[in-house]
Design a protein around this motif. Structure first.
Motif, PDB file in Angstrom:
ATOM      1  N   SER A  58       8.178  12.595  15.654  1.00  0.00           N
ATOM      2  CA  SER A  58       9.448  12.940  15.003  1.00  0.00           C
ATOM      3  C   SER A  58      10.429  11.779  15.059  1.00  0.00           C
ATOM      4  CB  SER A  58      10.047  14.185  15.646  1.00  0.00           C
ATOM      5  OG  SER A  58      10.089  13.995  17.038  1.00  0.00           O
ATOM      6  N   GLU A  59      10.260  10.864  16.007  1.00  0.00           N
ATOM      7  CA  GLU A  59      11.193   9.732  16.109  1.00  0.00           C
ATOM      8  C   GLU A  59      10.619   8.452  15.517  1.00  0.00           C
ATOM      9  OE1 GLU A  59      11.926   9.617  20.275  1.00  0.00           O
ATOM     10  OE2 GLU A  59      13.059  11.482  20.201  1.00  0.00           O
ATOM     11  N   PHE A  60       9.392   8.522  15.006  1.00  0.00           N
ATOM     12  CA  PHE A  60       8.736   7.313  14.508  1.00  0.00           C
ATOM     13  C   PHE A  60       9.456   6.769  13.275  1.00  0.00           C
ATOM     14  CE2 PHE A  60       5.689   5.297  11.613  1.00  0.00           C
ATOM     15  CZ  PHE A  60       5.168   4.310  12.443  1.00  0.00           C
ATOM     16  N   ASP A  61       9.733   5.469  13.306  1.00  0.00           N
ATOM     17  CA  ASP A  61      10.336   4.811  12.146  1.00  0.00           C
ATOM     18  C   ASP A  61       9.545   3.526  11.876  1.00  0.00           C
ATOM     19  OD1 ASP A  61      11.779   3.467  10.255  1.00  0.00           O
ATOM     20  OD2 ASP A  61      13.708   3.604  11.306  1.00  0.00           O
ATOM     21  N   PRO A  62       8.838   3.459  10.727  1.00  0.00           N
ATOM     22  CA  PRO A  62       7.990   2.284  10.495  1.00  0.00           C
ATOM     23  C   PRO A  62       8.769   0.969  10.483  1.00  0.00           C
ATOM     24  CG  PRO A  62       8.182   3.622   8.504  1.00  0.00           C
ATOM     25  CD  PRO A  62       8.784   4.419   9.619  1.00  0.00           C
ATOM     26  N   PHE A  63      10.073   1.027  10.227  1.00  0.00           N
ATOM     27  CA  PHE A  63      10.867  -0.208  10.220  1.00  0.00           C
ATOM     28  C   PHE A  63      11.004  -0.810  11.630  1.00  0.00           C
ATOM     29  CE2 PHE A  63      12.144   1.522   6.094  1.00  0.00           C
ATOM     30  CZ  PHE A  63      11.994   0.391   5.309  1.00  0.00           C
ATOM     31  N   ALA A  65      -0.429  10.138  20.441  1.00  0.00           N
ATOM     32  CA  ALA A  65       0.641   9.151  20.186  1.00  0.00           C
ATOM     33  C   ALA A  65       0.435   8.482  18.824  1.00  0.00           C
ATOM     34  CB  ALA A  65       0.683   8.116  21.304  1.00  0.00           C
ATOM     35  N   TRP A  66       0.373   9.272  17.791  1.00  0.00           N
ATOM     36  CA  TRP A  66       0.262   8.814  16.414  1.00  0.00           C
ATOM     37  C   TRP A  66       1.496   9.301  15.648  1.00  0.00           C
ATOM     38  CZ3 TRP A  66      -5.284  10.083  14.100  1.00  0.00           C
ATOM     39  CH2 TRP A  66      -6.259   9.355  14.786  1.00  0.00           C
ATOM     40  N   ALA A  67       1.578   8.929  14.364  1.00  0.00           N
ATOM     41  CA  ALA A  67       2.640   9.481  13.521  1.00  0.00           C
ATOM     42  C   ALA A  67       2.183   9.475  12.067  1.00  0.00           C
ATOM     43  CB  ALA A  67       3.909   8.647  13.648  1.00  0.00           C
ATOM     44  N   ALA A  68       2.546  10.525  11.355  1.00  0.00           N
ATOM     45  CA  ALA A  68       2.348  10.548   9.898  1.00  0.00           C
ATOM     46  C   ALA A  68       3.669  10.109   9.272  1.00  0.00           C
ATOM     47  CB  ALA A  68       1.970  11.942   9.427  1.00  0.00           C
ATOM     48  N   TYR A  69       3.586   9.253   8.277  1.00  0.00           N
ATOM     49  CA  TYR A  69       4.816   8.804   7.636  1.00  0.00           C
ATOM     50  C   TYR A  69       4.501   8.438   6.192  1.00  0.00           C
ATOM     51  CZ  TYR A  69       3.205   3.933   8.118  1.00  0.00           C
ATOM     52  OH  TYR A  69       2.501   2.762   8.017  1.00  0.00           O
ATOM     53  N   GLY A  70       5.521   7.983   5.485  1.00  0.00           N
ATOM     54  CA  GLY A  70       5.303   7.597   4.095  1.00  0.00           C
ATOM     55  C   GLY A  70       6.500   7.969   3.250  1.00  0.00           C
ATOM     56  N   THR A  71       6.416   7.585   1.984  1.00  0.00           N
ATOM     57  CA  THR A  71       7.495   7.892   1.052  1.00  0.00           C
ATOM     58  C   THR A  71       6.891   8.481  -0.225  1.00  0.00           C
ATOM     59  OG1 THR A  71       7.317   5.616   0.271  1.00  0.00           O
ATOM     60  CG2 THR A  71       9.098   6.095   1.819  1.00  0.00           C
ATOM     61  N   TYR A  72       7.723   9.209  -0.946  1.00  0.00           N
ATOM     62  CA  TYR A  72       7.314   9.788  -2.235  1.00  0.00           C
ATOM     63  C   TYR A  72       5.999  10.562  -2.075  1.00  0.00           C
ATOM     64  CZ  TYR A  72      11.049   6.663  -3.604  1.00  0.00           C
ATOM     65  OH  TYR A  72      12.264   6.034  -3.693  1.00  0.00           O
ATOM     66  N   SER A  73       5.015  10.327  -2.954  1.00  0.00           N
ATOM     67  CA  SER A  73       3.808  11.164  -2.882  1.00  0.00           C
ATOM     68  C   SER A  73       2.677  10.501  -2.093  1.00  0.00           C
ATOM     69  CB  SER A  73       3.341  11.544  -4.288  1.00  0.00           C
ATOM     70  OG  SER A  73       3.241  10.398  -5.105  1.00  0.00           O
ATOM     71  N   GLY A  74       3.045   9.707  -1.112  1.00  0.00           N
ATOM     72  CA  GLY A  74       2.029   9.082  -0.262  1.00  0.00           C
ATOM     73  C   GLY A  74       2.141   9.534   1.175  1.00  0.00           C
ATOM     74  N   PHE A  75       1.056   9.408   1.912  1.00  0.00           N
ATOM     75  CA  PHE A  75       1.131   9.616   3.364  1.00  0.00           C
ATOM     76  C   PHE A  75       0.220   8.629   4.080  1.00  0.00           C
ATOM     77  CE2 PHE A  75      -2.868  11.853   4.430  1.00  0.00           C
ATOM     78  CZ  PHE A  75      -3.298  12.243   3.172  1.00  0.00           C
ATOM     79  N   VAL A 135      -1.205   7.546   8.196  1.00  0.00           N
ATOM     80  CA  VAL A 135      -1.293   7.951   9.602  1.00  0.00           C
ATOM     81  C   VAL A 135      -1.292   6.667  10.435  1.00  0.00           C
ATOM     82  CG1 VAL A 135      -2.610   9.171  11.359  1.00  0.00           C
ATOM     83  CG2 VAL A 135      -2.571  10.043   9.004  1.00  0.00           C
ATOM     84  N   PHE A 136      -0.254   6.502  11.235  1.00  0.00           N
ATOM     85  CA  PHE A 136      -0.153   5.349  12.128  1.00  0.00           C
ATOM     86  C   PHE A 136      -0.973   5.657  13.372  1.00  0.00           C
ATOM     87  CE2 PHE A 136       2.242   3.169  15.610  1.00  0.00           C
ATOM     88  CZ  PHE A 136       1.930   1.869  15.240  1.00  0.00           C
ATOM     89  N   THR A 137      -2.018   4.850  13.592  1.00  0.00           N
ATOM     90  CA  THR A 137      -2.944   5.169  14.685  1.00  0.00           C
ATOM     91  C   THR A 137      -2.672   4.358  15.955  1.00  0.00           C
ATOM     92  OG1 THR A 137      -4.542   3.631  13.717  1.00  0.00           O
ATOM     93  CG2 THR A 137      -4.811   5.971  13.186  1.00  0.00           C
ATOM     94  N   ASN A 138      -1.578   3.598  15.942  1.00  0.00           N
ATOM     95  CA  ASN A 138      -1.030   3.069  17.197  1.00  0.00           C
ATOM     96  C   ASN A 138      -2.043   2.263  18.001  1.00  0.00           C
ATOM     97  OD1 ASN A 138       0.839   2.657  19.192  1.00  0.00           O
ATOM     98  ND2 ASN A 138       0.928   4.786  19.875  1.00  0.00           N
ATOM     99  N   THR A 139      -2.561   1.214  17.384  1.00  0.00           N
ATOM    100  CA  THR A 139      -3.588   0.381  18.024  1.00  0.00           C
ATOM    101  C   THR A 139      -3.136  -0.129  19.393  1.00  0.00           C
ATOM    102  OG1 THR A 139      -4.092  -0.365  15.815  1.00  0.00           O
ATOM    103  CG2 THR A 139      -5.145  -1.562  17.583  1.00  0.00           C
ATOM    104  N   ARG A 140      -1.854  -0.464  19.487  1.00  0.00           N
ATOM    105  CA  ARG A 140      -1.380  -1.042  20.762  1.00  0.00           C
ATOM    106  C   ARG A 140      -1.028   0.036  21.787  1.00  0.00           C
ATOM    107  NH1 ARG A 140       2.372  -5.758  18.118  1.00  0.00           N
ATOM    108  NH2 ARG A 140       0.695  -6.611  16.843  1.00  0.00           N
ATOM    109  N   THR A 146       0.830  -1.214   0.000  1.00  0.00           N
ATOM    110  CA  THR A 146       0.000   0.000   0.000  1.00  0.00           C
ATOM    111  C   THR A 146       0.864   1.263   0.000  1.00  0.00           C
ATOM    112  OG1 THR A 146      -1.609  -1.283   1.248  1.00  0.00           O
ATOM    113  CG2 THR A 146      -2.078   1.040   1.023  1.00  0.00           C
ATOM    114  N   PHE A 147       1.711   1.352  -1.002  1.00  0.00           N
ATOM    115  CA  PHE A 147       2.536   2.535  -1.219  1.00  0.00           C
ATOM    116  C   PHE A 147       3.327   2.928   0.040  1.00  0.00           C
ATOM    117  CE2 PHE A 147       2.508   7.070  -3.215  1.00  0.00           C
ATOM    118  CZ  PHE A 147       3.768   6.833  -3.732  1.00  0.00           C
ATOM    119  N   GLY A 148       3.955   1.928   0.652  1.00  0.00           N
ATOM    120  CA  GLY A 148       4.850   2.229   1.771  1.00  0.00           C
ATOM    121  C   GLY A 148       4.195   2.205   3.137  1.00  0.00           C
ATOM    122  N   LEU A 149       2.941   1.752   3.215  1.00  0.00           N
ATOM    123  CA  LEU A 149       2.321   1.563   4.541  1.00  0.00           C
ATOM    124  C   LEU A 149       3.198   0.613   5.357  1.00  0.00           C
ATOM    125  CD1 LEU A 149      -0.476   1.858   6.252  1.00  0.00           C
ATOM    126  CD2 LEU A 149      -0.903  -0.430   5.418  1.00  0.00           C
TER     127      LEU A 149
END
Ligand code: PMP
Length: 457
Positions: free
Chosen positions: A386-391, A362-372, A374-379, A219-222
């Motif tokens: 600013s420190e969120f890294d999806p990896f 406690a969420w984060a917006a992230y993504g690559t290229y022309s996508g975005f 929103v990580f809604t942090n279920t857990r 999903t485009f870098g989700l």
């Protein structure tokens, strides 16, 4: 979703208040379509908006409400709605006729535009959709290699065709989704995204015709893919005579004019395209090495003494899609539209994170290229955007979203004049401008406040 969620929410009530004509049409649609819908991704409780017209980065619903659009024609509209040059090309083609049952110059210009941009495109075969393109690519791979299995990755989407349905949003154990034959799923090996060791082990077992993946991640870098993993896949597939297939249905002509393969410097054997390819109209393609696409070639069949893959399709390369696609690809090749959309999305992600931070969510917006996204942090982990890294997160956590929270976020954003997807997130076009950015950021802030007031955050 629970009835109380729908009846006890001020957001839902305000949404109903603002969209009575959409509600009326949705009520009628429930008597025509399952769930009143024609595409699963348009599912929204209590009902989705009905759009009357669109222009640039905006669309208007049947109640006259205006939205900044991040659905972007499911990613097809890198140029925004109704780009004048694409429209003009379509009108020219339409006036000449919609179906000649014969070859035409529009399809040739379209293919040449693809070949000029895409590194692996020695040959091109047009289809009517991305789903058909991935289906054909996998059949080509099996026929070319004489091997039976394919490797695909959990959360990666390749359309709804039988070979790749497990593991997108369910059946993460690789068992067949309902209606798919167990024998089909058995030959599709589902692996965790990014797991190079698992790929190496599966290839060593043999009989693998192809690896297919979304080259920048599901999903485009989700669920992003590390470019080093792509390079490892290239090396491993070459070693085991397995074909590497990039599904560039989303990334194609968006990440860069030559797609992800040009941006990341990894050339697959085959690639599939759709969406932007056809300038916002229906259309798809399989492109790749000539010796592989020769399986579709009548002369090569005779020369090489092997069975041809039959491939028909009433609307393959229909002239209107071909004309729209060729015009869109020409704009992409000769202007900075990819860079523009990428830069806007980067600015948007940054600004959304500022809102998240100042609102103490406690969420984060992230993504690559022309996508975005929103990580809604279920857990409900502790995190700062600013420190969120999806990896740092596994694919299940990145994909998991609390459905009621996401629904309310989408409804709140619609109330504030912005249409986002259910990822939640969206794709950006080159038509999005400074005013849209400010409007989106303001809508996001107001939406978070609304969600807080309902105890969702
Ligand atoms: N592959 C990917 C990566 C996609 O995102 C999609 C569509 N969302 C498809 C394939 C299927 O394309 P289509 O909807 O044109 O069948």
């Amino acid at each position: 979703m629970t009835d109380s969620f729908l009846s006890n929410s001020a957001i839902v009530a305000a949404y109903r208040e603002k969209s009575p004509s959409s509600a009326e049409l949705a009520g009628q649609a429930a008597r025509s379509f399952p769930s009143g819908l024609t595409h699963d991704s348009r599912y929204l409780e209590p009902y989705g908006i009905y759009i009357e017209r669109a222009e640039g980065a905006h669309k208007w619903d049947v109640d006259g409400n205006e939205y900044v659009d991040y659905f972007g024609g499911h990613g097809a509209l890198l140029l925004g709605h109704n780009h004048p040059r694409v429209l003009a090309a379509m009108h020219t083609a339409l006036d000449a006729g919609t179906h000649f049952g014969a070859s035409h110059a529009f399809e040739l210009r379209w293919a040449q535009a693809v070949q000029n941009l895409v590194p692996c495109a020695e040959r091109v075969r047009f289809t009517s959709s991305g789903t058909e393109a991935t289906l054909l690519a996998l059949r080509l791979a099996r026929a070319y290699t004489g091997k039976r299995k394919i490797i695909h990755f959990a959360t990666h989407f390749h359309g709804w065709q039988d070979h790749v349905t497990s593991g997108y949003s369910s059946h993460f154990d690789g068992t067949p989704t309902t209606g798919v034959l167990p024998g089909v799923a058995e030959y599709s090996i589902l692996l965790a995204p990014g797991d190079t060791d698992a790929v190496a082990a599966a290839l060593a077992e043999g009989d693998v015709a192809a690896i297919i993946l979304e080259p920048t991640g599901a999903t485009f870098g989700l669920v992003p893919v590390d470019p080093d993993h792509l390079a490892a896949l290239r090396e491993l597939t070459s070693k085991y005579d397995t074909l590497l297939v990039f599904d560039e249905v989303v990334t194609g002509f968006r990440v860069s004019p030559g797609g992800a393969q040009a941006a990341l410097g990894v050339t697959p054997d085959l690639a599939t395209f759709a969406k932007i390819l056809a300038g916002g109209l229906p259309g798809g393609a399989v492109v790749g090495r000539k010796d592989i696409l020769d399986l579709l070639d009548f002369d090569a069949k005779i020369r090489k003494g092997r069975e041809k893959i039959a491939h028909q399709g009433t609307y393959n390369a229909n002239p209107v899609s071909a004309a729209a696609g060729a015009a869109a690809l020409d704009i992409i090749a000769t202007t900075d539209v990819c860079d523009k959309a990428n830069a806007y999305a980067a600015a948007l992600r940054k600004r959304l994170n500022e809102v998240i931070e100042t609102e103490g969510v406690a969420w984060a917006a992230y993504g690559t290229y022309s996508g975005f996204h929103v990580f809604t942090n279920t857990r409900k982990r502790h995190l700062t955007p600013s420190e969120f890294d999806p990896f740092d997160y596994d694919y299940e956590e990145l994909k998991a979203n609390p459905p009621e929270v996401v629904t309310k976020l989408r409804l709140a954003m619609l109330l504030n004049g912005v249409d986002i997807t259910g990822w939640p997130g969206g794709t950006v076009s080159a038509a999005h401008g400074e005013g849209d950015l400010e409007k989106t950021v303001a809508a996001f802030r107001k939406s978070l406040v609304m969600l807080k007031s309902e105890g969702e955050l």
